[in-house]
Enzyme design. Structure first.
Site, PDB file in Angstrom:
ATOM      1  N   ASP A 118       0.756  -1.226  -0.196  1.00 22.84           N
ATOM      2  CA  ASP A 118       0.035   0.049   0.054  1.00 22.84           C
ATOM      3  C   ASP A 118       0.833   1.263  -0.050  1.00 22.84           C
ATOM      4  OD1 ASP A 118       0.838  -0.383   2.635  1.00 22.84           O
ATOM      5  OD2 ASP A 118      -0.990  -0.887   3.531  1.00 22.84           O
ATOM      6  N   ASP A 120      -7.357  -2.511  14.278  1.00 22.61           N
ATOM      7  CA  ASP A 120      -8.728  -2.840  13.905  1.00 22.61           C
ATOM      8  C   ASP A 120      -8.919  -3.960  13.107  1.00 22.61           C
ATOM      9  OD1 ASP A 120      -7.648  -2.045  11.681  1.00 22.61           O
ATOM     10  OD2 ASP A 120      -9.176  -0.036  11.509  1.00 22.61           O
ATOM     11  N   HIS A 124      -6.875  -4.452  10.482  1.00 22.02           N
ATOM     12  CA  HIS A 124      -6.897  -4.439   8.696  1.00 22.02           C
ATOM     13  C   HIS A 124      -5.612  -5.127   8.381  1.00 22.02           C
ATOM     14  CE1 HIS A 124      -4.830  -0.305   9.790  1.00 22.02           C
ATOM     15  NE2 HIS A 124      -3.821  -1.020   9.233  1.00 22.02           N
ATOM     16  N   GLU A 133      -9.648  -1.738   5.381  1.00 24.54           N
ATOM     17  CA  GLU A 133     -10.231  -1.554   6.786  1.00 24.54           C
ATOM     18  C   GLU A 133     -11.325  -2.463   6.797  1.00 24.54           C
ATOM     19  OE1 GLU A 133      -8.536   0.262   8.611  1.00 24.54           O
ATOM     20  OE2 GLU A 133      -8.356   2.216   8.317  1.00 24.54           O
TER      21      GLU A 133
HETATM   22  C1  GLP Z   1      -0.434   0.301   8.652  1.00 21.50           C
HETATM   23  C2  GLP Z   1      -0.067  -0.532   7.235  1.00 21.50           C
HETATM   24  C3  GLP Z   1      -0.253  -1.887   7.545  1.00 21.50           C
HETATM   25  C4  GLP Z   1       0.380  -2.378   8.517  1.00 21.50           C
HETATM   26  C5  GLP Z   1      -0.675  -1.777   9.930  1.00 21.50           C
HETATM   27  C6  GLP Z   1       0.306  -2.100  11.272  1.00 21.50           C
HETATM   28  O1  GLP Z   1      -1.755   0.957   8.496  1.00 21.50           O
HETATM   29  N1  GLP Z   1      -0.839   0.067   6.075  1.00 21.50           N
HETATM   30  O2  GLP Z   1       0.241  -2.584   6.099  1.00 21.50           O
HETATM   31  O3  GLP Z   1       0.429  -3.709   8.715  1.00 21.50           O
HETATM   32  O4  GLP Z   1      -0.528  -0.596   9.740  1.00 21.50           O
HETATM   33  O5  GLP Z   1       1.066  -1.116  11.445  1.00 21.50           O
HETATM   34  P1  GLP Z   1       2.361  -1.302  12.699  1.00 21.50           P
HETATM   35  O6  GLP Z   1       3.131  -2.333  12.247  1.00 21.50           O
HETATM   36  O7  GLP Z   1       2.900   0.094  12.512  1.00 21.50           O
HETATM   37  O8  GLP Z   1       1.579  -1.539  13.967  1.00 21.50           O
END
Ligand code: GLP
Length: 261
Positions: free
Chosen positions: A67, A136, A138, A143
């Site tokens: 993404d 959440d 995702h 989402e």
């Molecule tokens: C972001 C990214 C995801 C990631 C998630 C968790 O929104 N787009 O690909 O897995 O959040 O993030 P973190 O690893 O910083 O907790």
């Protein structure tokens, strides 16, 4: 779904790095799906170290990132282009032409998303997809409520995700509302999924994804339908799992013929 529970994020990243390294050694032209965020940082450090000291060769590897924020220049400090460059690509011998990240500045976003899907297909599909988990539930930026069959497309972030990710921006108000993300259908076509989740902030999303019903309300739960999904957790992220002791026993007592780590 194989659930691997280790004491801490360092050990979880070690397990993940061994799996990625094995994939790349067995198939030097592997197609890797890559994630960003805080979770995979240690994994990228370990892979970079394996490249430097154990000759782990990324020269024939192709990558597709999950993404990117819409509207962020690749040079923006919080863009996923910049994250990948700093945390991984600049540290290994990956060929520049083999790197793919959704373009946050694409003029025609819909056409860009279609082209991204086509590039994944033309590369032969993703062999191993690294995933983090949003608080959440995702995956990528899919989402809650995302279509379980979705493909790469534009999505709107929830306020919760914008708050979670505000730490990467100087001004929290600057977190974009819109993003481009691979879809859940795209992720599910990867031949192997490696989901990493560390810390107590992920415990609820982990429990819902691993032991709850499969539902679009918890995108991570879709991995229950994947034939080769491994979930690597530290003790805190695993703390709300009802069958934690069982998963730990299974992992420690793998029969020899099950060479799958
Ligand atoms: C972001 C990214 C995801 C990631 C998630 C968790 O929104 N787009 O690909 O897995 O959040 O993030 P973190 O690893 O910083 O907790």
């Amino acid at each position: 779904m194989e659930v691997i529970i280790v004491p801490n994020a360092q050990e979880g990243s070690d397990v993940a790095a061994r799996l990625v390294a094995r994939q790349v050694r067995e198939k030097p032209d592997s197609v890797l799906g890559l994630a960003t965020g805080g979770t995979p940082c240690k994994l990228y450090q370990l892979l970079a170290r394996m490249h430097r000291s154990d000759h782990l060769d990324f020269s024939r590897v192709t990558t597709f990132n999950l993404d990117e924020y819409l509207g962020l220049d690749p040079a923006h400090p919080a863009s996923y282009h910049r994250y990948m460059e700093e945390n991984f690509f600049s540290q290994v011998n990956i060929a520049r032409g083999h790197i793919h990240i959704p373009d946050g500045l694409a003029g025609d976003v819909a056409a860009h998303c279609v082209a991204y899907e086509r590039m994944i297909r033309d590369a032969g599909g993703i062999d191993l997809q690294i995933l983090g988990l949003g608080s959440d539930g995702h995956l990528g930026f899919n989402e809650p409520g995302s279509s379980l069959a979705s493909r790469t497309r534009i999505k709107t972030l929830t306020e919760r995700t914008r708050c979670d990710n505000a730490r990467f921006f100087t001004n929290p108000c600057d977190v974009p509302h819109h993003v481009i993300t691979m879809g859940l259908g795209t992720i599910m076509e990867s031949r192997m999924c490696l989901l990493l989740a560390f810390g107590s902030g992920k415990a609820q999303a982990v429990a819902a994804s691993v032991e709850g019903p499969v539902t679009a309300s918890v995108p991570g739960s879709l991995l229950q339908f994947h034939t080769r999904a491994k979930v690597i957790l530290d003790a805190e992220a695993a703390s709300l799992l009802a069958r934690a002791a069982y998963y730990q026993w299974v992992y420690k007592n793998k029969p020899e013929w099950q060479t799958d780590l």
